[in-house]
Design an enzyme around this catalytic site. Structure first.
Site, PDB file in Angstrom:
ATOM      1  N   ARG A 235      -4.783  29.562 -42.742  1.00  0.00           N
ATOM      2  CA  ARG A 235      -4.205  28.877 -41.582  1.00  0.00           C
ATOM      3  C   ARG A 235      -5.114  29.048 -40.367  1.00  0.00           C
ATOM      4  O   ARG A 235      -4.988  28.343 -39.380  1.00  0.00           O
ATOM      5  CB  ARG A 235      -2.771  29.359 -41.280  1.00  0.00           C
ATOM      6  CG  ARG A 235      -2.131  28.589 -40.130  1.00  0.00           C
ATOM      7  CD  ARG A 235      -0.589  28.588 -40.096  1.00  0.00           C
ATOM      8  NE  ARG A 235       0.023  29.785 -40.602  1.00  0.00           N
ATOM      9  CZ  ARG A 235       0.066  30.959 -39.952  1.00  0.00           C
ATOM     10  NH1 ARG A 235      -0.443  31.064 -38.742  1.00  0.00           N
ATOM     11  NH2 ARG A 235       0.638  32.009 -40.506  1.00  0.00           N
TER      12      ARG A 235
ATOM     13  N   TYR B 129      -1.021   4.701 -25.788  1.00  0.00           N
ATOM     14  CA  TYR B 129      -0.533   4.870 -27.161  1.00  0.00           C
ATOM     15  C   TYR B 129       0.935   5.308 -27.125  1.00  0.00           C
ATOM     16  O   TYR B 129       1.285   6.253 -26.416  1.00  0.00           O
ATOM     17  CB  TYR B 129      -1.385   5.920 -27.900  1.00  0.00           C
ATOM     18  CG  TYR B 129      -0.838   6.173 -29.267  1.00  0.00           C
ATOM     19  CD1 TYR B 129      -0.848   5.165 -30.228  1.00  0.00           C
ATOM     20  CD2 TYR B 129      -0.251   7.387 -29.593  1.00  0.00           C
ATOM     21  CE1 TYR B 129      -0.292   5.370 -31.478  1.00  0.00           C
ATOM     22  CE2 TYR B 129       0.297   7.607 -30.848  1.00  0.00           C
ATOM     23  CZ  TYR B 129       0.271   6.597 -31.779  1.00  0.00           C
ATOM     24  OH  TYR B 129       0.827   6.797 -33.021  1.00  0.00           O
TER      25      TYR B 129
ATOM     26  N   ASP C 170      -8.247  10.482 -24.268  1.00  0.00           N
ATOM     27  CA  ASP C 170      -8.059  10.063 -25.650  1.00  0.00           C
ATOM     28  C   ASP C 170      -9.180   9.066 -25.953  1.00  0.00           C
ATOM     29  O   ASP C 170      -9.195   7.957 -25.431  1.00  0.00           O
ATOM     30  CB  ASP C 170      -6.669   9.426 -25.801  1.00  0.00           C
ATOM     31  CG  ASP C 170      -6.346   9.028 -27.237  1.00  0.00           C
ATOM     32  OD1 ASP C 170      -7.291   8.746 -28.001  1.00  0.00           O
ATOM     33  OD2 ASP C 170      -5.153   8.975 -27.581  1.00  0.00           O
TER      34      ASP C 170
ATOM     35  N   LYS D 211      -8.161   7.015 -37.315  1.00  0.00           N
ATOM     36  CA  LYS D 211      -8.660   5.677 -37.011  1.00  0.00           C
ATOM     37  C   LYS D 211     -10.159   5.569 -37.349  1.00  0.00           C
ATOM     38  O   LYS D 211     -10.529   5.685 -38.492  1.00  0.00           O
ATOM     39  CB  LYS D 211      -8.357   5.352 -35.550  1.00  0.00           C
ATOM     40  CG  LYS D 211      -6.920   5.717 -35.122  1.00  0.00           C
ATOM     41  CD  LYS D 211      -5.839   4.884 -35.785  1.00  0.00           C
ATOM     42  CE  LYS D 211      -4.426   5.419 -35.561  1.00  0.00           C
ATOM     43  NZ  LYS D 211      -4.025   5.677 -34.187  1.00  0.00           N
TER      44      LYS D 211
HETATM   45  C1  LIG Z   1      -3.032   6.466 -33.503  1.00  0.00           C
HETATM   46  C2  LIG Z   1      -3.300   7.002 -32.146  1.00  0.00           C
HETATM   47  C3  LIG Z   1      -2.871   8.284 -31.775  1.00  0.00           C
HETATM   48  C4  LIG Z   1      -2.027   9.162 -32.681  1.00  0.00           C
HETATM   49  O1  LIG Z   1      -2.722   9.596 -33.804  1.00  0.00           O
HETATM   50  P1  LIG Z   1      -2.057   9.917 -35.238  1.00  0.00           P
HETATM   51  O2  LIG Z   1      -3.234  10.282 -36.055  1.00  0.00           O
HETATM   52  O3  LIG Z   1      -1.340   8.678 -35.677  1.00  0.00           O
HETATM   53  O4  LIG Z   1      -1.090  11.040 -35.045  1.00  0.00           O
HETATM   54  C5  LIG Z   1      -3.215   8.742 -30.511  1.00  0.00           C
HETATM   55  N1  LIG Z   1      -3.927   7.977 -29.656  1.00  0.00           N
HETATM   56  C6  LIG Z   1      -4.331   6.729 -29.981  1.00  0.00           C
HETATM   57  C7  LIG Z   1      -5.110   5.925 -28.985  1.00  0.00           C
HETATM   58  C8  LIG Z   1      -4.037   6.209 -31.233  1.00  0.00           C
HETATM   59  O5  LIG Z   1      -4.437   4.961 -31.543  1.00  0.00           O
END
Ligand SMILES: *Cc1c(COP(=O)(O)O)cnc(C)c1O
Length: 363
Positions: free
Chosen positions: A50, A101, A172, A197
């Site tokens: 972990r 998001y 982000d 993504k």
């Molecule tokens: C998809 C997304 C997230 C969240 O990520 P997950 O892997 O689905 O938990 C956060 N920020 C943006 C801009 C996203 O497109």
């Protein structure tokens, strides 16, 4: 154990994305090993899985170098978001985009309703308003371009103002990827990714990451995020991380192709009779369109494609599209007839013909 050049490594990102995170020793495996173990024999550095896994380290080395900092991989993008928001003290003020998001928007609203934080919502394109909102804040959350409205913030201006005021800044960077934007270089304290993504790029894993600056303050932040990861158990499965590292190797090629195709499609869509508005910042591989005929027409168009995959999520090799407001938690600032297009790596004319016939079918 992994070879970890300094962030100022002179090799180009297109080379580093391929080369980093491999052990550089005679006889070493060229493919990063997938290490499946829950514990380690006593006497070494690693104690329990972990807290440490060599497959994580390989991925973190590569991503950290691309962003110019130190990466930590998390179970999902939202796990990385939760770890980042845990840095806000109880009752602290968070400055955040009024549309971003939806998971981030929802978690901030829930924390606000529970009295844990105060949220100041801003239009990220209005730099003056964002800077004014920073006074007395604990943390500023930025997403640029925003999901799915593709609004772009002036990162150097906002991040510089945050630093002057001692406000912790988070960007982000999911939409841009470190190949198109490196927020740490613009003055951010912390970068967050949904690795789900572009970084992994094949729509086969859910993962997240944080990246902090290679400074004393950055290392202190990394320690707090690491403690959060260990104690909340927000850890990634080694197989998912191994797949993400494999996917990361082609990030440069994928982003280059997808971005070039997105520019072509955005231009053609601007002249399409079924499209009222095209949003595209001029770079990146996401394009949002507003479909004439409202939500119903947009939904039918999204259903009428054969090459484009009608699905949520983005950043995969396959082109994906979705009417975002079909998700009940999507911010109301997002028009009901908006379709987000995540351009993949297929032939651009196949993508265009498919989109064109789907849009024409609802005219
Ligand atoms: C998809 C997304 C997230 C969240 O990520 P997950 O892997 O689905 O938990 C956060 N920020 C943006 C801009 C996203 O497109």
């Amino acid at each position: 154990m992994t070879d970890s050049p300094a962030p100022q490594d002179p090799l180009a990102p297109a080379t580093r994305v391929v080369a980093l995170g491999r052990e550089d020793a005679p006889g070493a495996q060229v493919g990063a090993p997938l290490v499946l173990t829950s514990t380690y024999r006593a006497g070494g550095d690693a104690v329990y899985a972990r807290t440490a896994n060599p497959t994580w380290t390989a991925f973190e080395t590569a991503l950290g170098s691309l962003e110019g900092g130190d990466a930590l991989v998390f179970a999902s993008g939202m796990a990385a978001v939760a770890a980042s928001l845990s840095l806000v003290p109880h009752g602290g003020v968070v400055v955040a985009p009024d549309s971003a998001y939806n998971g981030v928007v929802s978690t901030l609203a829930a924390r606000e309703a529970a009295g844990e934080v105060e949220v100041r919502r801003v239009d990220v394109t209005d730099t003056g308003a964002v800077v004014t909102a920073l006074d007395g804040a604990s943390l500023v959350w930025l997403e640029s371009p925003t999901n799915p409205l593709l609004e772009v913030a002036d990162l150097p201006a906002v991040l510089g103002a945050a630093r002057e005021r001692g406000v912790l800044s988070v960007v982000d960077n999911t939409f841009a990827t470190p190949l198109l934007q490196r927020p740490l270089e613009d003055g951010a304290d912390l970068v967050v990714h949904s690795v789900t993504k572009y970084l992994s790029g094949h729509s086969d894993v859910v993962l997240g990451a944080t990246v902090t600056a290679p400074t004393d303050a950055g290392r202190a932040l990394r320690e707090r995020l690491l403690t959060h990861r260990v104690l909340h158990g927000a850890i990634a499965g080694p197989l998912e991380v191994w797949l993400a590292l494999r996917g990361l190797r082609t990030l440069h090629l994928r982003v280059e192709r997808a971005q070039a195709s997105a520019a072509v499609l955005a231009e053609r869509l601007r002249a399409h009779p079924a499209v009222e508005r095209v949003r595209h910042p001029g770079w990146g591989a996401i394009v949002s369109v507003e479909v004439a005929g409202g939500a119903d027409a947009a939904e039918r168009a999204a259903d009428a494609t054969r090459v484009w995959v009608h699905s949520t999520s983005l950043g995969g090799v396959e082109s994906q599209l979705e009417r975002r407001r079909r998700i009940p938690t999507e911010p109301l600032a997002v028009p009901e007839n908006l379709i987000r297009l995540s351009v993949g790596i297929e032939d651009v004319d196949d993508l265009w013909r498919d989109l064109d016939q789907a849009l024409r079918s609802v005219l």
